[in-house]
Design an enzyme around this catalytic site. Structure first.
Site, PDB file in Angstrom:
ATOM      1  N   GLY A  12       0.769  -1.235   0.000  1.00 42.32           N
ATOM      2  CA  GLY A  12       0.000   0.000   0.000  1.00 42.32           C
ATOM      3  C   GLY A  12       0.803   1.288   0.000  1.00 42.32           C
ATOM      4  N   ASN A  14       1.275   3.112  -2.594  1.00 44.88           N
ATOM      5  CA  ASN A  14       0.474   4.059  -3.390  1.00 44.88           C
ATOM      6  C   ASN A  14      -0.692   4.601  -2.585  1.00 44.88           C
ATOM      7  OD1 ASN A  14       1.371   4.475  -6.298  1.00 44.88           O
ATOM      8  ND2 ASN A  14       1.645   2.280  -6.028  1.00 44.88           N
ATOM      9  N   ASN A 108      -6.468   2.935 -12.525  1.00 41.45           N
ATOM     10  CA  ASN A 108      -5.450   1.946 -12.155  1.00 41.45           C
ATOM     11  C   ASN A 108      -4.072   2.569 -12.315  1.00 41.45           C
ATOM     12  OD1 ASN A 108      -4.299  -0.670 -11.606  1.00 41.45           O
ATOM     13  ND2 ASN A 108      -3.909  -0.892 -13.800  1.00 41.45           N
ATOM     14  N   HIS A 110      -0.292   1.509 -13.163  1.00 38.58           N
ATOM     15  CA  HIS A 110       0.483   0.378 -13.701  1.00 38.58           C
ATOM     16  C   HIS A 110       1.959   0.792 -13.770  1.00 38.58           C
ATOM     17  CE1 HIS A 110       1.273  -3.303 -15.849  1.00 38.58           C
ATOM     18  NE2 HIS A 110       2.023  -2.588 -16.680  1.00 38.58           N
ATOM     19  N   ASP A 151      -5.469  -3.524 -18.454  1.00 40.50           N
ATOM     20  CA  ASP A 151      -4.508  -2.429 -18.704  1.00 40.50           C
ATOM     21  C   ASP A 151      -4.798  -1.703 -20.024  1.00 40.50           C
ATOM     22  OD1 ASP A 151      -3.141  -3.001 -16.320  1.00 40.50           O
ATOM     23  OD2 ASP A 151      -1.769  -4.380 -17.318  1.00 40.50           O
TER      24      ASP A 151
END
Ligand code: GAR
Length: 208
Positions: A12, A14, A108, A110, A151
């Site tokens: 975690g 981010n 998201n 990536h 993605d």
């Protein structure tokens, strides 16, 4: 104020970047209202609890069927009245009903420059291993909206870093996180909550 629900599976960092940005007042018109983990005991849950953020665990372990798991996540997002969903190190590929229920509302992060090094199998350290094996000289991170293609949704923000001769997957992951992910994700969240991202014909545009 928009409700931001963050989905996590692991450490975690981010999520922490989002929490820190919110504390600094850098997520305008948004607040992290709930963190949902796919794993019991994920350190991300502790980060949320330390900051007084509601948490839920929806364990993937007890739910091998992807459709059923996706439905559980969808039910939770609806219950939490999510305006924005952020996949921050969430390692489960959800089925298309989730993306369809929240079109251009699921973000998201990536750890590569999409459309390179992405899609099924490209997650976490595997991405950086593939980057090093390929010999590319630049990599980075991408924040994008999630759609039914893994993605594959509209790209919102990207950042790049050089690949060094002596990089290991771990050192590269750290640089990509520090210099790209932890900056781009809070910025993208704020832009969304401020209504500054539009999507037309599959292309996201940011007005600043
Ligand atoms: C991050 O590098 C994130 O981009 C990546 O996993 C890491 C999670 O770290 N996500 C993916 O690979 C998803 N395809 P964190 O739990 O410390 O934020």
């Amino acid at each position: 104020m928009k409700n931001i629900v963050v989905l996590v599976s692991g450490g975690g960092t981010n999520l922490q970047a989002l929490i820190d940005a919110e504390k600094r007042g850098e997520i305008k018109n948004g607040r992290i209202s709930c963190v949902i983990s796919s794993k019991e005991g994920a350190y991300a849950l502790e980060r949320a609890e330390k900051n007084g953020i509601a948490t839920r665990v929806i364990p993937k372990k007890g739910c091998p069927d992807r459709g059923e798991y996706s439905q559980r996540i969808l039910d939770a997002l609806n219950e939490e009245k999510a305006d924005l969903v952020i996949l921050a190190g969430f390692m489960i590929i959800l089925d298309e009903r989730v993306a369809k229920a929240y079109p251009n509302k699921i973000m998201n992060v990536h750890p590569a420059l999409i459309p390179s090094f992405c899609g099924p199998g490209y997650y976490g350290l595997h991405v950086h291993e593939a980057v090093l094996a390929s010999g590319v000289k630049l990599t980075g991170a991408t924040v994008h909206f999630a759609n039914e293609v893994c993605d594959g949704g509209p790209i919102i923000l990207q950042g790049a870093v050089p690949v060094r001769n002596d990089d290991t997957p771990e050192s590269l992951q750290q640089r990509v996180m520090e210099e790209c992910e932890w900056k781009l994700l809070p910025r993208a969240a704020s832009l969304f909550c401020e209504g500054k991202i539009t999507v037309e014909n599959g292309i996201a545009r940011v007005s600043e």
